[in-house]
Design a protein around this motif. Structure first.
Motif, PDB file in Angstrom:
ATOM      1  N   UNK A 196      12.249  -4.997 150.249  1.00 43.52           N
ATOM      2  CA  UNK A 196      11.083  -4.138 150.031  1.00 43.52           C
ATOM      3  C   UNK A 196      11.487  -2.676 150.106  1.00 43.52           C
ATOM      4  N   UNK A 199      13.485  -1.719 147.133  1.00 41.95           N
ATOM      5  CA  UNK A 199      12.608  -1.569 145.967  1.00 41.95           C
ATOM      6  C   UNK A 199      11.837  -0.266 145.996  1.00 41.95           C
ATOM      7  N   UNK A 202      14.539   2.763 145.308  1.00 38.21           N
ATOM      8  CA  UNK A 202      15.109   2.813 143.974  1.00 38.21           C
ATOM      9  C   UNK A 202      14.379   3.813 143.064  1.00 38.21           C
ATOM     10  N   UNK A 203      13.150   4.113 143.413  1.00 39.58           N
ATOM     11  CA  UNK A 203      12.390   5.049 142.587  1.00 39.58           C
ATOM     12  C   UNK A 203      12.799   6.503 142.802  1.00 39.58           C
ATOM     13  N   UNK A 242       1.971   2.227 149.199  1.00 44.07           N
ATOM     14  CA  UNK A 242       1.910   0.770 149.405  1.00 44.07           C
ATOM     15  C   UNK A 242       0.778   0.429 150.352  1.00 44.07           C
ATOM     16  N   UNK A 245      -0.296  -4.451 154.060  1.00 43.93           N
ATOM     17  CA  UNK A 245       0.041  -5.880 154.086  1.00 43.93           C
ATOM     18  C   UNK A 245       1.316  -6.246 153.358  1.00 43.93           C
ATOM     19  N   UNK A 246       1.990  -5.268 152.799  1.00 44.27           N
ATOM     20  CA  UNK A 246       3.297  -5.577 152.232  1.00 44.27           C
ATOM     21  C   UNK A 246       4.359  -5.707 153.326  1.00 44.27           C
TER      22      UNK A 246
ATOM     23  N   UNK B  90      14.004   8.797 133.826  1.00 43.30           N
ATOM     24  CA  UNK B  90      14.148   8.294 135.185  1.00 43.30           C
ATOM     25  C   UNK B  90      12.862   7.676 135.686  1.00 43.30           C
ATOM     26  N   UNK B  94      12.481   2.635 136.377  1.00 44.60           N
ATOM     27  CA  UNK B  94      12.139   1.633 137.380  1.00 44.60           C
ATOM     28  C   UNK B  94      10.753   1.051 137.145  1.00 44.60           C
ATOM     29  N   UNK B 122       3.688  -7.731 146.734  1.00 42.37           N
ATOM     30  CA  UNK B 122       3.511  -8.972 147.488  1.00 42.37           C
ATOM     31  C   UNK B 122       2.094  -9.113 148.012  1.00 42.37           C
ATOM     32  N   UNK B 123       1.384  -7.992 148.060  1.00 46.50           N
ATOM     33  CA  UNK B 123       0.036  -8.068 148.633  1.00 46.50           C
ATOM     34  C   UNK B 123      -0.998  -8.022 147.514  1.00 46.50           C
ATOM     35  N   UNK B 126      -1.830  -3.366 144.304  1.00 46.83           N
ATOM     36  CA  UNK B 126      -0.561  -3.036 143.645  1.00 46.83           C
ATOM     37  C   UNK B 126       0.134  -1.886 144.330  1.00 46.83           C
ATOM     38  N   UNK B 127       1.394  -1.781 144.015  1.00 42.52           N
ATOM     39  CA  UNK B 127       2.169  -0.634 144.465  1.00 42.52           C
ATOM     40  C   UNK B 127       2.029   0.431 143.398  1.00 42.52           C
ATOM     41  N   UNK B 128       1.788   1.655 143.798  1.00 41.86           N
ATOM     42  CA  UNK B 128       1.676   2.717 142.794  1.00 41.86           C
ATOM     43  C   UNK B 128       2.798   3.713 143.004  1.00 41.86           C
ATOM     44  N   UNK B 129       3.570   3.941 141.959  1.00 30.98           N
ATOM     45  CA  UNK B 129       4.639   4.931 142.028  1.00 30.98           C
ATOM     46  C   UNK B 129       4.239   6.074 141.109  1.00 30.98           C
ATOM     47  N   UNK B 131       5.238   9.822 139.516  1.00 36.06           N
ATOM     48  CA  UNK B 131       6.273  10.837 139.315  1.00 36.06           C
ATOM     49  C   UNK B 131       5.609  12.046 138.680  1.00 36.06           C
TER      50      UNK B 131
END
Lengths: 331, 284
Positions: A196, A199, A202-203, A242, A245-246, B90, B94, B122-123, B126-129, B131
Motif C-alpha cells: 500500500x 503504491x 509511486x505517484x 485515502x 479503512x485502507x 508523469x 501511474x 481496497x476499501x 476510491x483513492x484519489x491522486x 497532480x
C-alpha cells in the motif's frame, strides 16, 4: 539532541558484556570471532535477498553503517550525516542457518568494556549485495565471519558451479548509536502492508525530497511538501487521499501533519516488501520524529526520521531523534 | 476561460498517455492549444528550440468521454497554455488502472492543470491522486506565434522505412557522428549517411515509395519536373532525429518525410487519430 560524549552504561547492566568483540578492543588481545552463515536456498529461501535489501536500505540513509553482532542476533545501524534519519535492522539468530557470536573471556579485563561494533563503508558492502535478484538465483550460501588477526570482516558467497566469491572488508571500530524514541507514546499509529505504501509513493517523482503525511480521524493524505515560498509556477504538486479503512490499523489521537524525507523511507519500503511484513507508522505532532517499523519473529527494523517542526522559520528546524550510546536494544 | 475533460475508458487513457509520452520526448516545454474539437501540442521554431518545430494534432472526441472548453472570448474560443509535457506524462504514468481521469484548468496559487486520478482501492471509497501541473496562459496577442506551419515546397517526398529499423541505425550512427545526412529521390530510394575523418557509413533503403501529393492549384510543384534519380539531401543534427524516433511508441499508419534540399526536413507521422509533424532544419 545527540549526546556526543560516550557514556559507559555497562556498569548498570546486570548482563555480561553483550558485545563480545574484543577483537576491536585495543587494549587486550583476545580470541574473538563471530561467524554467521546465511544460507540461501534458491528455491524458496529469501533470506539472502532480505539481508541484501537491508543493506540497500541502509545505503539510502548513509555512506557507512554499523555492523553490530550481539548474542541474540545481528544488528545493522546507520545514521545520516545530518542526524535526521536513523535506521536499525535486527536479525535474530534464528534468521540465520548458523549464528555464532562468541568471545573468549579474558582473565585480566578490568577496564571499562567498550561496546564496540564494526563500522563498514556502504560502498564496500553494497556491491556484494548489488543485484538482489541475481543473488537469489546464483548464491547458495553466504558466510560472514571475522578474522581475529586483523580488522577484517569476510563475506564469502558460495555460488553455483563451485564458484566462491570472497570479499574481505576492512572495518573501523565504532560506537553504535541508538535512537531513543518511545514508539508506544505516539498518539497516531497506522499500519499497512508495504504494498500500500509503495503504491502511494509511486505517484511521487523519484526526485521528490519531502512528503507531508496529514491525518484526521476520517482522512489520510500524503502530499508533496510545499511551503509559503514554494514557486508554484514551476513546481508540480502531487497529493494522494485515502480512506482510513485502507489501513490494517488506524489510530489517530491527534490531527497532525508531519513532513519527512521520502528518500530515506524508500529504502525501508523496498526492504519490507521483500519481507512481506506490514509497516507500522508511529508519529505525533510536527517536529517530533516519525518511526516506520516492521517486526516479525526473526527480524525487526525501524527507520526513525526527523520531521519538520511547525515553527515558521527560514531554516526548517529539525529536531533529531535523541541518540545515545548503545544501552539496550531499541524499545 | 474554462476547461474540463474526463477520460473513463482505459484504452483511451492508454492511448492518450502514449501521445503525451511522445510529446514529452520531443519537447521540454511546449504550447497546448485547446479548441472545441481538437487539442494541439505546438513547438514553435524559435532559436531556443534549435530551430526544430513540432505540430501535433488530436481529435478530442477520440480520447475524452467528457470535454468542455470555453475559450478566452466568444469570438476566440480557444485556450493556449504553455506547459512541461513531462509533468503531464508523469501524472498519467501511474494512472494506468484508473477508474477515471479528470483534467481541469484551475487557479489555486497560480494557473495549473489539475489531473485527478481516481484509482481503485481496497476499501469502499476510491483513492484519489491529484497532480497540479503548473501552466502559463498565453495571451491572445501572442497566438500568431503558434500558427500551423505550412508544408514546405519540398524537393522530394518519400515514405520512411520501418521506424524501428531507422531508430536502431540512427542510434548506432549517433555514436560516431553528431550530424547525419538524409537524402532521398523520387524513385523510392533513401540513404542515411554519416562521415568523419576516419570513417563514413551509409545505409541504403530502396523501394520505399513516394507519396503522391496533389498540389492545390493544379500547377506543377518543384518536385514534378525533377529527375527521378536525383537525390535531395539535408544534413541535420543526429540527436534531433534520434529524439523523434525514440519517442515513437506505436507504429504510425503512415510515416513520410519531405526534404527541401539543404534547408529543412519535414517529418509527418500519421496515426488513426493523431497526426504529428516535426521539422528539423538543415545545419549550415
Amino acid at each position: 539532541m545527540l549526546s556526543p560524549i560516550p557514556s559507559f552504561h555497562l556498569e548498570k547492566h546486570e548482563k555480561r558484556l553483550t558485545f563480545p568483540l574484543k577483537l576491536f578492543w585495543r587494549k587486550l588481545r583476545g580470541i574473538t570471532c563471530f561467524s554467521i552463515d546465511l544460507k540461501c536456498i534458491s528455491c524458496h529461501s529469501v533470506s539472502l535477498a532480505v539481508f541484501g535489501r537491508a543493506v540497500h536500505a541502509m545505503a539510502r540513509v548513509s555512506d557507512e553503517f554499523c555492523f553490530d553482532p550481539i548474542d541474540r542476533g545481528l544488528a545493522l545501524r546507520s545514521v545520516n550525516s545530518s542526524r535526521s534519519a536513523y535506521a536499525y535492522v535486527f536479525f535474530s539468530s534464528m534468521f540465520f542457518q548458523h549464528y555464532c557470536s562468541t568471545a573468549a573471556p579474558q582473565p585480566c579485563q578490568k577496564e571499562k568494556q567498550l561496546s564496540l561494533a564494526c563500522k563498514l563503508i556502504i560502498k564496500s558492502v553494497l556491491p556484494i549485495f548489488r543485484c538482489v535478484n541475481v543473488l537469489e538465483r546464483h548464491v547458495e550460501k553466504c558466510n560472514i565471519y571475522t578474522d581475529d588477526k586483523d580488522h577484517h570482516i569476510t563475506f564469502q558467497l558460495l555460488c553455483r558451479n563451485g564458484i566462491v566469491k570472497t570479499h574481505n572488508l576492512a572495518f573501523q571500530e565504532c560506537d553504535p548509536l541508538q535512537a531513543v524514541f518511545a514508539k508506544h507514546m505516539c498518539p497516531n499509529v497506522l499500519r499497512a502492508h508495504s504494498r500500500l505504501l509503495a503504491d502511494i509513493m509511486v505517484h511521487f517523482p523519484t526526485s521528490q525530497e519531502e512528503v507531508t503525511l496529514s491525518v484526521t480521524p476520517t482522512r489520510v493524505c500524503f502530499k508533496s511538501y510545499t511551503e509559503e515560498d514554494t514557486d508554484f509556477t514551476k513546481t508540480m504538486v502531487t497529493e494522494i487521499q485515502l480512506s482510513p479503512d485502507e489501513f490494517d490499523y488506524f489510530q489517530v489521537g491527534v490531527d497532525s501533519e508531519v513532513t519527512f524525507c521520502l528518500r530515506e523511507l524508500r529504502g525501508l519500503l523496498a526492504f519490507s516488501e521483500a519481507t512481506s511484513v506490514p509497516v507500522s507508522i508511529h508519529f505525533d505532532m510536527p517536529g517530533k520524529p516519525v518511526a516506520f517499523s516492521i517486526e516479525d519473529t526473526v527480524l525487526e527494523a525501524s527507520f526513525i526520521l526527523a520531521t519538520l517542526s511547525d515553527i515558521r522559520s527560514e531554516m526548517a528546524s529539525q529536531e533529531p531523534a535523541c541518540f545515545s550510546q548503545m544501552q539496550e536494544r531499541l524499545a | 476561460m474554462r476547461f474540463r475533460a474526463k477520460i473513463v475508458d482505459l484504452a483511451c487513457l492508454n492511448h492518450f498517455s502514449r501521445v503525451i509520452n511522445t510529446i514529452a520526448k520531443l519537447a521540454k516545454s511546449c504550447t497546448l492549444r485547446l479548441t472545441v474539437s481538437k487539442l494541439y501540442f505546438i513547438l514553435s521554431d524559435r532559436v531556443a528550440n534549435g530551430g526544430v518545430s513540432m505540430w501535433c494534432e488530436l481529435c478530442q472526441g477520440n480520447f475524452f468521454d467528457e470535454y468542455q472548453m470555453e475559450g478566452v472570448a466568444v469570438d476566440h474560443n480557444e485556450i493556449y497554455l504553455e506547459l512541461v509535457p513531462e509533468n503531464l506524462s508523469r501524472a498519467l504514468k501511474t494512472a494506468q488502472s484508473a477508474k477515471a481521469v479528470k483534467i481541469k484548468l484551475t487557479n489555486k496559487h497560480s494557473p495549473c492543470l489539475r489531473v485527478a486520478v481516481e484509482l481503485p482501492s481496497l476499501s469502499s471509497s476510491s483513492r484519489i491522486v491529484t497532480h497540479d501541473i503548473p501552466v502559463k496562459v498565453i495571451p491572445r496577442r501572442l497566438w500568431n506565434d503558434f500558427r500551423e506551419p505550412s508544408v514546405p515546397d519540398f524537393d522530394v517526398s518519400i515514405y520512411l522505412p520501418a521506424l524501428k529499423t531507422m531508430k536502431s541505425i540512427v542510434e548506432r550512427m549517433k555514436n560516431i557522428s553528431n550530424c547525419i545526412v538524409i537524402e532521398a529521390n523520387l524513385s523510392g530510394e533513401m540513404n542515411l549517411k554519416i562521415e568523419t575523418d576516419v570513417v563514413s557509413v551509409t545505409t541504403h533503403f530502396k523501394d520505399l515509395g513516394n507519396p503522391p501529393w496533389a498540389s492545390e492549384d493544379g500547377c506543377q510543384s518543384s518536385a514534378q519536373d525533377r529527375d527521378l534519380q536525383s537525390m535531395a539531401e539535408a544534413r541535420i543534427d543526429i540527436k534531433k532525429l534520434q529524439q523523434l524516433l525514440v519517442g515513437q511508441q506505436v507504429n504510425p499508419t503512415k510515416a513520410l518525410c519531405n526534404i527541401v534540399s539543404k534547408r529543412i526536413v519535414h517529418f509527418v507521422l500519421l496515426h488513426e487519430d493523431v497526426s504529428l509533424q516535426y521539422f528539423i532544419p538543415a545545419l549550415a
